[in-house]
Design a protein around this motif. Structure first.
Motif, mmCIF file in Angstrom:
data_model
loop_
_atom_site.group_PDB
_atom_site.id
_atom_site.type_symbol
_atom_site.label_atom_id
_atom_site.label_comp_id
_atom_site.label_asym_id
_atom_site.label_seq_id
_atom_site.Cartn_x
_atom_site.Cartn_y
_atom_site.Cartn_z
ATOM 1 N N LYS A 202 0.810 -1.216 0.000
ATOM 2 C CA LYS A 202 0.000 0.000 0.000
ATOM 3 C C LYS A 202 0.845 1.270 0.000
ATOM 4 O O LYS A 202 0.308 2.382 -0.011
ATOM 5 C CB LYS A 202 -0.944 0.013 1.207
ATOM 6 C CG LYS A 202 -1.848 -1.219 1.294
ATOM 7 C CD LYS A 202 -2.742 -1.177 2.511
ATOM 8 C CE LYS A 202 -3.535 -2.469 2.678
ATOM 9 N NZ LYS A 202 -4.311 -2.851 1.492
ATOM 10 N N SER A 203 2.185 1.110 0.041
ATOM 11 C CA SER A 203 3.053 2.287 0.069
ATOM 12 C C SER A 203 4.430 1.914 -0.461
ATOM 13 O O SER A 203 4.900 0.790 -0.258
ATOM 14 C CB SER A 203 3.170 2.828 1.496
ATOM 15 O OG SER A 203 4.136 3.866 1.566
ATOM 16 N N ASP A 204 5.088 2.883 -1.139
ATOM 17 C CA ASP A 204 6.461 2.685 -1.594
ATOM 18 C C ASP A 204 7.438 3.503 -0.749
ATOM 19 O O ASP A 204 8.557 3.793 -1.182
ATOM 20 C CB ASP A 204 6.599 3.039 -3.074
ATOM 21 C CG ASP A 204 6.159 4.484 -3.368
ATOM 22 O OD1 ASP A 204 5.770 5.201 -2.409
ATOM 23 O OD2 ASP A 204 6.202 4.886 -4.550
ATOM 24 N N ASP A 205 7.007 3.848 0.455
ATOM 25 C CA ASP A 205 7.837 4.644 1.356
ATOM 26 C C ASP A 205 9.100 3.851 1.741
ATOM 27 O O ASP A 205 9.014 2.715 2.214
ATOM 28 C CB ASP A 205 7.038 5.005 2.616
ATOM 29 C CG ASP A 205 7.832 5.877 3.567
ATOM 30 O OD1 ASP A 205 7.990 7.070 3.274
ATOM 31 O OD2 ASP A 205 8.296 5.331 4.593
ATOM 32 N N LEU A 302 1.981 7.505 7.714
ATOM 33 C CA LEU A 302 1.552 7.436 6.320
ATOM 34 C C LEU A 302 0.038 7.320 6.185
ATOM 35 O O LEU A 302 -0.490 7.223 5.074
ATOM 36 C CB LEU A 302 2.209 6.236 5.632
ATOM 37 C CG LEU A 302 3.735 6.299 5.483
ATOM 38 C CD1 LEU A 302 4.276 4.954 5.019
ATOM 39 C CD2 LEU A 302 4.125 7.406 4.499
#
Length: 314
Positions: A202-205, A302
Motif C-alpha cells: 500500500k506504500s512505496d515509502d 503514512l
C-alpha cells in the motif's frame, strides 16, 4: 454352516420401544480399556443433523475432547484426514439417520499445528486419559443428552497402577500445552509477517520498507529457532536439525509409548526444552514491542492501519 458374530450389541441391550419415536438418543457405552482401540460410542438420529457435537468431559466438567459433524461433505460417513508426521488424525462424527457409531481414541485435544508443518518422530496426538469416570455430552440441533463413560486400566498390564497412569497423563498434558505454545508462536509470527507484507503493498515509502525488512529479519530468526522452516518434505529432517517444537512433540510421543509414568529423565528434558522455548518467546515479544512498533509508527505517519501487536490465534 455359517454363523454371525454380533459386534457392539450395547445399543441393542439398551433399546426400548420409546426410542423409536425419539429424534436422538445417546447410548451408554461399555467400559473402555486403555491401550486398546478406544471407546465405542453409539447414538441414533431421526434424520441427518444440521449441527451436532460430541464432547468428552472429566469429573470436573472440563471438556477434554470435542467432535463435530463435517458440514462441508454433505454425506453420511465419518471423515478422517491428517496423520503421520504432519499431524494428528482429525475425525468427524457420522451423520446418518438411524444408528451411528464412533470410536473415541481416549485421547485429549491434540497439539495445535499449522499448515505444512513437518515433524520427525512425532505427531500431534494429545495424551491418553487415565482410568476414571467421564461424561459424554452430545448436542444435536440444540438438544443435549449425557451418558457416563468409564475408562479402565488394561488388566493385561499388571505392573502399572492407576496412580502411574495419572502421572503419565499430567506429564503429557504439560508437554502438549508447551508444544501448542511453541506452534502458536510460529502461527503468530507468520500472521504478523503476512500483515506487514500487506501494508508494504500500500506504500512505496523507503523508511517503511527499511523498518519492515529489519522486523522481518529479526522475527524470522526467532521463527526458525522454534521450527525448522527448511522442512518441505517428510525426509528433510534427515538433513536439517529439528527445533524445539519438534523436540517437545517427540517428548510427548515418547512418554505415551506404553502405559506407565514418565521415564526417569523426561521431566528434566522437559525443563530444558521449556526454558529454551521461554527464551525464544521472550525474544519474540521484545521484537514485537520494538521493531514492530517502529513499523507501526511509520504506518501511522503514512495514514495506514498499524499491524496488531497481539494477533488472535485460531
Amino acid at each position: 454352516r455359517g454363523f454371525w458374530i454380533l459386534d457392539n450389541i450395547g445399543p441393542l441391550r439398551q433399546w426400548t420401544p420409546t426410542l423409536n419415536a425419539s429424534a436422538t438418543h445417546l447410548f451408554t457405552p461399555p467400559p473402555a480399556l486403555r491401550s486398546t482401540s478406544g471407546a465405542n460410542i453409539s447414538y441414533t438420529l431421526a434424520k441427518p443433523a444440521t449441527r451436532a457435537q460430541l464432547e468428552v468431559m472429566d469429573s470436573t466438567g472440563a471438556v477434554l475432547r470435542a467432535y463435530s459433524i463435517d458440514t462441508t461433505r454433505g454425506d453420511s460417513t465419518a471423515a478422517t484426514a491428517g496423520g503421520g508426521r504432519r499431524g494428528a488424525r482429525v475425525s468427524w462424527l457420522p451423520n446418518r439417520a438411524g444408528l451411528n457409531s464412533f470410536t473415541w481414541d481416549l485421547r485429549t485435544e491434540p497439539i495445535v499445528g499449522f499448515p505444512g508443518m513437518i515433524l520427525w518422530g512425532a505427531g500431534l496426538n494429545g495424551p491418553a486419559v487415565p482410568p476414571g469416570r467421564y461424561t459424554l455430552r452430545m448436542t444435536v440441533d440444540g438438544q443435549s443428552m449425557n451418558a457416563p463413560l468409564v475408562v479402565q486400566r488394561n488388566p493385561l498390564i499388571a505392573d502399572v497402577t492407576d496412580a502411574d497412569l495419572h502421572k503419565q497423563y499430567q506429564f503429557g498434558r504439560m508437554v502438549r500445552d508447551k508444544s501448542t505454545e511453541a506452534n502458536q508462536a510460529v502461527i503468530r509470527i507468520r500472521e504478523t509477517k503476512s500483515q506487514v507484507a500487506d501494508r508494504l503493498t500500500k506504500s512505496d515509502d523507503r523508511a517503511l520498507a527499511r523498518a519492515a525488512a529489519e522486523f522481518n529479519r529479526k522475527i524470522s530468526d526467532v521463527e526458525q529457532k522454534i521450527y525448522q522452516v527448511k522442512n518441505q518434505s517428510g525426509q528433510d529432517p534427515l538433513n536439517y536439525p529439528i527445533r524445539v517444537n519438534n523436540r517437545l512433540a517427540n517428548l510427548l510421543s515418547m512418554s505415551e509409548r506404553g502405559d506407565g509414568p514418565p521415564g526417569t529423565y523426561m521431566p528434566e528434558i522437559y525443563g530444558i526444552l521449556r526454558d529454551e522455548l521461554a527464551g525464544y518467546l521472550s525474544e519474540m515479544q521484545r521484537i514485537m514491542q520494538t521493531d514492530l512498533a517502529t513499523v507501526n509508527t511509520r504506518l501511522t505517519a503514512l495514514g495506514l492501519t498499524p499491524v496488531p501487536t497481539n494477533v488472535i490465534l485460531q
